[in-house]
Design an enzyme around this catalytic site. Structure first.
Site, PDB file in Angstrom:
ATOM      1  N   HIS A 160       0.806  -1.224   0.000  1.00  0.00           N
ATOM      2  CA  HIS A 160       0.000   0.000   0.000  1.00  0.00           C
ATOM      3  C   HIS A 160       0.838   1.272   0.000  1.00  0.00           C
ATOM      4  CE1 HIS A 160      -3.530  -2.368   0.445  1.00  0.00           C
ATOM      5  NE2 HIS A 160      -3.088  -2.930   1.551  1.00  0.00           N
ATOM      6  N   ARG A 161       2.140   1.102   0.050  1.00  0.00           N
ATOM      7  CA  ARG A 161       2.982   2.285   0.107  1.00  0.00           C
ATOM      8  C   ARG A 161       2.783   3.158  -1.138  1.00  0.00           C
ATOM      9  NH1 ARG A 161       7.809   2.560   3.235  1.00  0.00           N
ATOM     10  NH2 ARG A 161       7.989   0.308   3.109  1.00  0.00           N
ATOM     11  N   GLY A 162       2.529   2.495  -2.275  1.00  0.00           N
ATOM     12  CA  GLY A 162       2.314   3.241  -3.518  1.00  0.00           C
ATOM     13  C   GLY A 162       1.148   4.204  -3.412  1.00  0.00           C
TER      14      GLY A 162
END
Lengths: 632, 323
Positions: free
Chosen positions: B254-256
């Protein structure tokens, strides 16, 4: 007149002068320079750089065996006041930290440069700042070393393009010597005539001194010419190098501006073909005499003192001796530099890597990562030193050096220190070797050359070769039924290489079929290699793949002596099946049998595949369907 | 043994073209939590120069740099060996990771050529935020936090996924192809050569003076944008678009999502807006996702085919329709 003077090809002199006065050109690659030319170029460049910069030039050589510590900074044991102490000394790559010295780093063979040196070169050449963070040292300096490397054009495919791109000035140093030159050379080197260092011509000396102060304006036409002449590559560095060389040509002439003619001169120096040039015409011009032999202007450096003046091209002065003849830049530009057709390397051009076949690892500047960590026996070559957690594969000297660094402190603060100095080893001092991993994977190929006729056997084999390349696997090639001089047809032969890039593999794979098919012997050789790799105590191989291409029709029994007349029949097949069963018994082998799908005895292939426990891949029908009917 | 001789670097404002590279660097400055940028590109495209010039412009110093010759004692830290040998005293020497934490940024040139054990040290520190220093009697644990900026030439191989993920953004740099820009590059390089020669001769170098003035102007704009960042809103549609894009491109983890949102916010700030719109999200989507996509093979090539830009354009149109 001779093509060279004092051992240096004449046409190299102006280019080396340009490098001496232009920091951005101080990464020089000489194609085809033998050791003598390289030594002479080094000597000439040392003198040029000293005159151009006023700094002491310190030469150092980079070769195939140097490691990181040798190149950057390393501890040395020394004795001071009767006590052992440690000193840190800079290596060749960090010598530039001393601003009074200008390092000249010479690479006799770029294709054989060590990994550590190649990585260092990539980090330093053309960089605006150099960093050193090793063994407690934290240094930063502008890296202004001059680099001079030699490489054969034929070996250029072995060098990383990333590294090659760092070399701005590419010069052809191959020279076909005239008989007179060879005699002169022989006298100098073989018949005991006294050796003397290359001496700069008087013209070169004057040009250098004057060029340092000249700052010509770059005309728009020169920039347009650069864009038109430069080889369109993926790196703008080529255009920048050509523009800098053109500016240097103008400075050596003493010209107040850089024009189109200077770009053409620069292109000629590095062997770039000019747009619209006519090769036939150049060929004719090759026969022209005297263009490179001009007398230096006698009036105090000639054109250097008269930048851009109309008298710039005048030739004056008295006839001077051989030592003062030179490749002129300062006279009439079209005549002053070597004509393009004189350059033997012109056709090949200054960027042979654009057309060379890659003969190197895809990531040739990286350390190879180890995929398995439970390696108990180190096998690869030493590539450095690391802090060790145990006494396994200790780097003894580094361990002692580390302890020696701490000795003065421990002597002061520890109790029970022995009298008379000495050092005491503690676990924190232990240093072990870092080693390049030995191949951890193995690809064994057994190729029966008597079943390859009429189909493309390389197509089904290619994926396995590709995989072996990616995995950096060691290779065992066993040839069955391959005709070769000096070996008996009734014996298979074997080649073991460190990886797929070994040039012997290519030569061996291309073979003509013989009459006999010693399949059992071939499988036996493969069995031997697999057992050695996977089961020998010193082996490093963790997984292996065996790829066999055969129709199973072995016709030579395993026990057949090379000279014995053997009975052709079922025995050869049976022996092959027995060896195959032994191979199947070894764990950690993936076996593939590429089936040539023979019209006769197809059942032999099935039998062998079963005995090997192999996955059977169709050979002929796996080809691209070029002959199939595509009609709907 | 510490020597710092300051070299002269080309002023940032004189760098020709490379707008995406500059944008990525500026976004990471305006919104430090983006976590840095990976710059991957062809040879000779000015990647390292851009990073150093950028740091010089904003901090008047070069970035803390981890070179490929670094040994683990300099990465992690230890004792000063010169003090130890000459005075027999223990003087701590902070490692590069700790120095980077102090300055907020660690620059790794040729990051894909780093040795594996050094990569592991960086990963451990970056992921845990803690740097344990246990060497020769030293037993410290230092809190570290820094953005990673790396430059690499993909010809020499790619990066491990764990390290890739530590870079907030990624930008591909290619050589400029227009004749006009190539000509500008030549002019700039030759003029810079001339300026250095003048500087060495003790003369005034007008080019450098002019470049530094322009740098000061740009630096003050960026500082102002950074202080304004928290005032720029990220409305729900923009946030939802980030999530939809990340899903559409099968981003790993989910960092993107939030790096994309943060970068879009920084971009909106630079543009002087008060809230993020779909335009800014689309503009930074590739930078946030290119290195986080599940490639489906082992190639690790971080490719971004042209079709992806078409998809982004379609999503942009859809988002406008929805609005």
């Amino acid at each position: 007149m001779p093509e060279w003077r004092d051992g240096l090809p004449r046409r190299l002199e102006p280019a080396l002068l340009a490098a001496a006065i232009t920091p951005g050109l101080r990464s020089i690659l000489l194609f085809g320079a033998n050791r003598m030319i390289l030594d002479t170029a080094t000597s000439a460049l040392e003198q040029m750089l000293k005159r151009a910069t006023g700094r002491d030039v310190v030469s150092g050589y980079l070769g195939s065996g140097q490691q990181e510590d040798d190149l950057w900074i390393r501890p040395y044991l020394s004795s001071r006041d009767g006590r052992l102490s440690v000193e840190f000394r800079h290596g060749a790559l960090s010598r530039g930290i001393d601003e009074t010295q200008l390092p000249l780093l010479v690479i006799p063979d770029l294709a054989e440069l060590s990994l550590a040196a190649a990585r260092g070169a990539v980090a330093l050449i053309g960089a605006s700042v150099a960093h050193l963070e090793r063994h407690g040292a934290s240094l930063r300096w502008p890296p202004d070393a001059c680099w001079l490397a030699a490489c054969d054009r034929a070996a250029i495919g072995k060098v990383s393009p990333h590294l090659l791109d760092r070399f701005a000035l590419r010069l052809d140093a191959e020279l076909a010597l005239s008989p007179q030159d060879r005699v002169a050379d022989m006298r100098r080197w073989a018949l005991g005539e006294p050796e003397r260092p290359h001496l700069l011509s008087e013209w070169a000396t004057r040009s250098l001194s004057a060029a340092v102060a000249v700052r010509p304006e770059v005309l728009p036409e020169a920039l347009e010419r650069v864009a038109a002449v430069a080889v369109p590559g993926d790196s703008p560095r080529r255009e920048i190098a050509l523009a800098r060389l053109a500016a240097a040509c103008a400075r050596l002439e003493g010209s107040g501006s850089v024009g189109q003619q200077h770009v053409d001169q620069a292109a000629g120096l590095i062997g770039l073909r000019l747009p619209g040039s006519d090769p036939d015409r150049e060929e004719t011009e090759t026969a022209k005499p005297e263009v490179t032999d001009q007398r230096p202007p006698a009036t105090g450096g000639g054109s250097i003192n008269h930048p851009a003046g109309p008298e710039h091209g005048k030739e004056e002065g008295e006839e001077e001796g051989e030592a003062n003849r030179h490749v002129a830049i300062s006279a009439d530009p079209p005549r002053s530099l070597p004509e393009q057709a004189e350059l033997p390397g012109q056709l090949a051009g200054p960027y042979p890597e654009d057309h060379a076949v890659a003969d190197r690892d895809m990531t040739s500047l990286r350390d190879v990562p180890a995929r398995f960590h439970a390696v108990t026996v180190p096998r690869g070559p030493i590539i450095g030193v690391r802090q060790a957690a145990d006494v396994h594969d200790l780097a003894l000297l580094s361990t002692v050096l580390t302890a020696a660094i701490w000795a003065p402190y421990r002597r002061l603060h520890a109790t029970g220190w022995p009298d008379g100095g000495g050092i005491r080893l503690l676990p924190a001092d232990l240093r072990g070797y870092r080693r390049a991993p030995a191949p951890e994977r193995l690809l064994a190929l057994v190729i029966d050359y008597t079943c390859l006729d009429g189909w493309d056997w390389t197509a089904p084999l290619l994926p396995y070769l590709h995989q072996a390349y990616v995995e950096r696997a060691g290779i065992v090639l066993v040839r069955v039924g391959a005709k070769s001089s000096g070996t008996d047809e009734k014996r298979a032969d074997r080649l073991i290489t460190r990886n797929l890039l070994d040039p012997r593999l290519d030569a061996r794979l291309d073979a003509v079929p013989a009459r006999a098919t010693p399949l059992a012997h071939g499988l036996f050789l493969a069995l031997q290699s697999l057992k050695h790799g996977l089961q020998h105590g010193a082996g490093n191989v963790r997984t292996a793949r065996l790829v066999v291409i055969t129709d199973g029709r072995g016709n030579v029994p395993l026990g057949s002596e090379p000279t014995a007349a053997t009975t052709v029949g079922r025995i050869g097949v049976e022996d092959a099946l027995k060896v195959a069963a032994d191979i199947r018994a070894i764990a950690a082998i993936e076996t593939i049998l590429i089936d040539p799908e023979p019209d006769v005895y197809p059942e032999l292939v099935s039998e062998l595949a079963r005995a090997l426990g192999a996955e059977r891949i169709p050979g002929r029908s796996s080809r691209p369907a070029v002959e199939t009917d595509t009609t709907p | 043994m510490t020597t710092q001789i300051a070299p002269t670097i080309l002023p940032y404002s004189l760098i020709v073209g490379q707008e995406k590279l500059k944008l990525a660097l500026e976004l990471t400055y305006v919104a430090p939590r983006i976590g840095g940028v990976l710059i991957s590109g062809q040879r000779g495209t000015g990647k390292s120069t851009a990073v150093r010039s950028f740091s010089r412009m904003l901090h008047n110093s070069l970035p803390v740099t981890l070179p490929i010759n670094a040994t683990d004692d300099r990465v992690v830290g230890g004792w000063r060996i010169d003090e130890l040998m000459s005075n027999s005293t223990l003087v701590p020497q902070p490692g590069l990771l700790q120095q980077a934490s102090d300055k907020g940024l660690l620059y790794i040139d040729e990051v894909n050529l780093l040795e594996d054990h050094i990569v592991n040290l960086i990963l451990d520190a970056a992921s845990s935020g803690q740097l344990p220093v246990e060497r020769e009697g030293m037993d410290n644990k230092v809190e570290v936090s820094f953005a990673l900026v790396g430059t690499m030439n993909p010809e020499e191989g790619y990066l491990r996924h764990q390290l890739l993920d530590r870079f907030g953004l990624m930008v591909d740099v290619t050589a400029l192809t227009s004749l006009e820009q190539r000509r500008q590059i030549l002019e700039t390089v030759l003029a810079f050569d001339d300026a250095l020669a003048r500087q060495d001769a003790g003369e005034q170098a007008e080019l450098l003076r002019k470049g530094r003035l322009e740098d000061e102007q740009r630096a003050s704009e960026l500082r102002a944008a950074r202080s304004r960042l928290h005032t720029v809103r990220v409305p729900d549609p923009a946030a939802e678009l980030c999530v939809r894009i990340a899903d559409r491109f099968r981003a790993v983890g989910h960092r993107g999502d939030y790096v994309m949102a943060l970068a879009a916010r920084a971009y909106a700030t630079l543009e002087g807006r008060t809230e993020v719109t779909a335009g800014q999200v689309i503009a930074v989507a590739r930078m946030a996702l290119q290195h986080r996509r599940a490639s489906g093979d082992d190639s690790d090539q971080m490719l971004w085919p042209d079709e992806n830009d078409t998809v982004l354009a379609e999503m942009f149109s859809e988002s406008k329709d929805d609005a």
